[in-house]
Each structure stands twice: as structure tokens, then as C-alpha cells.
Design an enzyme around this catalytic site. Structure first.
Site, PDB file in Angstrom:
ATOM      1  N   CYS A  62       0.831  -1.207   0.000  1.00 57.85           N
ATOM      2  CA  CYS A  62       0.000   0.000   0.000  1.00 57.85           C
ATOM      3  C   CYS A  62       0.862   1.253   0.000  1.00 57.85           C
ATOM      4  O   CYS A  62       1.904   1.307   0.653  1.00 57.85           O
ATOM      5  CB  CYS A  62      -0.920   0.013   1.226  1.00 57.85           C
ATOM      6  SG  CYS A  62      -2.338  -1.060   1.068  1.00 57.85           S
ATOM      7  N   GLU A  98      -7.462   1.878   3.139  1.00 58.44           N
ATOM      8  CA  GLU A  98      -7.547   2.632   4.386  1.00 58.44           C
ATOM      9  C   GLU A  98      -8.922   2.483   5.023  1.00 58.44           C
ATOM     10  O   GLU A  98      -9.055   2.303   6.243  1.00 58.44           O
ATOM     11  CB  GLU A  98      -7.215   4.106   4.130  1.00 58.44           C
ATOM     12  CG  GLU A  98      -5.739   4.405   3.936  1.00 58.44           C
ATOM     13  CD  GLU A  98      -5.153   3.862   2.642  1.00 58.44           C
ATOM     14  OE1 GLU A  98      -3.921   3.738   2.558  1.00 58.44           O
ATOM     15  OE2 GLU A  98      -5.927   3.562   1.699  1.00 58.44           O
ATOM     16  N   ASP A 112     -12.069  -7.240  21.216  1.00 61.34           N
ATOM     17  CA  ASP A 112     -11.268  -7.209  22.443  1.00 61.34           C
ATOM     18  C   ASP A 112     -12.066  -6.646  23.612  1.00 61.34           C
ATOM     19  O   ASP A 112     -11.942  -7.118  24.747  1.00 61.34           O
ATOM     20  CB  ASP A 112     -10.016  -6.355  22.209  1.00 61.34           C
ATOM     21  CG  ASP A 112      -9.154  -6.257  23.457  1.00 61.34           C
ATOM     22  OD1 ASP A 112      -8.751  -7.314  23.990  1.00 61.34           O
ATOM     23  OD2 ASP A 112      -8.898  -5.129  23.911  1.00 61.34           O
TER      24      ASP A 112
END
Length: 329
Positions: A62, A98, A112
Site C-alpha cells: 500500500c 484505508e 477485544d
């Protein structure tokens, strides 16, 4: 790594989405901000924005991009937290990766944050929804409107796929985009106040809205295309509605409208002319592009104030009608 040095710098926008499938208990706790860890959505939003900024470090091929905007939003279904990210840059290559990275990192952060309650939560359906900019123009993921999936691009190479523009793609509820037509503001030689004023008002009305998109008068057609690629319920332009040879916003808007809403533009002109006779010279139009409402406002603070005064009492009913409800004449 693809050499993009010969490509022209254009405004490029990409929108990606995904979801974290989890339990009703987790959804309840997240909505109530009662999870054991800190504010779940705020933390995930910051993580997604940070992930977008580090995409070139995480994905080998990228390009490094100067991002001008990254926006991460969340919603809820019966069994999932939905994630949508928008990334924007001005440059020679796109921001698909992105936007996708923002969704992925935000989703991993959500996992998480909730794993103590639901270790079986699943991050799924990470996908590109739309992209715009460059010589290929606009691309919309076709399965978002019930068709086959079009192939998306790899490693920021926007030439790797054939774009498909779907004119009546579904809009994002209660979302808006502000487009500023100002050659001076686009060049950085003048400060625009109309765009930020509209964003502030829209936020107060409960809309999800990014920072204003600013384009030179000659590029307003590109600005409209970039705004519509985000699938908002509402696009408001400011500037470029006068009689100057460079004022082209009404023409660019008429070129994409499916149906006009002449009463809105007429009422905005009439309200301005009550205090300032020259307001009658504004050529702004209003109408529908698919299910997106588009309204032109003058590029002056007073013209924007008049536009807000006209739009505020009718906007909710108008959007409900366009969405298929509120059929009162």
C-alpha cells in the site's frame, strides 16, 4: 508496488463496512456503556481511525497517503454491531484499503472489548461499499442493491477493477454531506465559513456528517459525484449559484437530478430577497438523485442562514417521503 507518479491528483473517497456478530447481552451492555472495559464505541472508533492512518505499515504494497478525513460510525442490529468507515484523500491513488483497515481494526477492537462477555463474537462481512475519484469514476458494490458482487481493487491500485456506478443504491439513513464550491477555499486563499456552519447545524439535527468537501467552482461536478458516492440521505451544496461565468453548481446539479423540487429553491430565494434583493439572482436548484435529496444554497453566510431556516421545518418530513413514508401532500 504500483508506480502511480503519472496519475493525476484527484479527490478520492472510499466507504467500507463490516459487523461484529455477538449476543443480545453484549449489545445491551454496549448500548448502555456498561461493559467492564472503557467506552467501547469511542475506543473502537479511535482504533479504526488510527488503523487507517497506519495502513501502509500494515499492508506491504500500500502507498503512504495523506488522509484528509477518516470517519468511523457504528450501528446495531438484532445480533450485531455494524461498522462503517469513510476515508478521503487527494492524490494519485485510492483509499479503499484505508477504509477497509479502519473497519477491520475497529472490529478487532470491539472484539477485544466484548470478549470477556462473549468470547465467541465473530467479525464478519468486511467489505468495500463505494469508492470515487480518479479516471475510473464512481464504483458501488452491486450486492448492496441485490446484484452480483463486482470485484474490488488491490493494494490501493484503483485501476485493478472495472467500476460500476449504480444510480439508485440505498442511502445511509440520517446521513448528510456538505459540498463547498469555492475556488478560493479550494486553493487555500480564503476561509470558508458556510460549510462548517452547515455541518454544525446538521449535527444538531442528528445527522451523521463528515467535514465539508471543498472544490473549485470548475470541479463542482466532481464534488457532487464524490458526495453522492457516499450514499447520503442529503447533500447540501454552498456556493456557485450566482450569475458569474464560473458559477456552475446549478448546471452540475441539474445534470444528475432525477426529479426537481422547485418549491424548496423558490422558497429559499424568496426568503433571502425579503431582506436582500440581490438574493433573487441566486440560481440554486433542489431535487432528488435516487433517494438522495440535493439542495443548492448560496455561498454566503446569510444565504446559508436563509437556507437552514427554510429546510429545518420540512426536512424530516421530506426525507420520510423520499424513503417511502409520510405520503401527505
Amino acid at each position: 508496488m504500483v508506480d502511480v507518479s503519472a496519475k493525476a491528483d484527484t479527490a478520492r473517497i472510499a466507504v467500507a463496512a463490516g459487523q461484529l456478530r455477538t449476543t443480545p447481552e453484549v449489545l445491551r451492555l454496549v448500548r448502555a456503556d456498561d461493559m467492564p472495559k472503557a467506552d467501547v464505541l469511542s475506543t473502537a472508533r479511535l482504533a479504526g481511525i488510527g488503523g487507517a492512518k497506519k495502513t501502509s505499515e500494515l499492508i506491504p504494497l500500500c502507498h503512504q497517503l495523506a488522509l484528509s478525513t477518516v470517519k468511523v460510525e457504528f450501528g446495531f442490529t438484532d445480533d450485531a454491531i455494524t461498522i462503517e468507515a469513510m476515508a478521503k484523500t487527494t492524490g494519485p491513488t485510492g483509499v479503499e484499503m484505508e477504509a477497509l483497515t479502519a473497519v477491520a481494526v475497529a472490529g478487532l477492537t470491539l472484539h477485544d472489548m466484548v470478549k470477556a462477555v462473549d468470547p465467541g463474537a465473530v467479525l464478519t462481512d468486511v467489505r468495500l461499499l463505494t469508492k470515487s475519484g480518479g479516471k475510473r469514476g464512481n464504483w458501488v458494490r452491486e450486492d448492496e442493491v441485490g446484484r452480483d458482487v463486482a470485484s474490488s481493487s488491490n493494494a490501493n491500485d484503483s485501476s485493478a477493477s472495472s467500476p460500476v456506478f449504480v444510480e439508485d443504491s440505498p442511502v445511509v439513513a440520517r446521513s448528510a454531506v456538505v459540498v463547498v464550491a469555492s475556488t478560493g477555499a479550494a486553493a487555500g486563499t480564503r476561509v470558508d465559513t458556510t460549510g462548517p456552519a452547515l455541518v454544525e447545524w446538521l449535527l444538531a439535527q442528528g445527522f451523521s456528517v463528515p467535514e465539508p468537501l471543498v472544490y473549485a467552482d470548475a470541479d463542482i461536478a466532481t464534488g457532487l459525484a464524490d458526495a453522492l458516492a457516499l450514499r447520503p440521505a442529503l447533500v447540501i451544496t454552498t456556493g456557485g449559484t450566482g450569475a458569474s461565468p464560473t458559477d456552475a453548481t446549478p448546471e452540475a446539479t441539474l445534470a444528475v437530478l432525477d426529479r426537481e423540487l422547485p418549491g424548496i429553491a423558490e422558497t429559499i430565494r424568496a426568503r433571502g430577497a425579503e431582506k436582500f434583493p440581490l438574493a433573487a439572482l441566486s440560481r440554486g436548484v433542489a431535487g432528488l438523485v435516487g433517494r438522495t435529496v440535493v439542495v443548492n444554497l448560496p455561498g454566503s453566510p446569510g444565504g446559508v442562514k436563509d437556507g437552514i431556516a427554510v429546510l429545518e421545518p420540512l426536512l424530516d418530513h421530506l426525507l420520510a417521503q423520499v424513503a417511502g413514508g409520510g405520503n401527505h401532500e
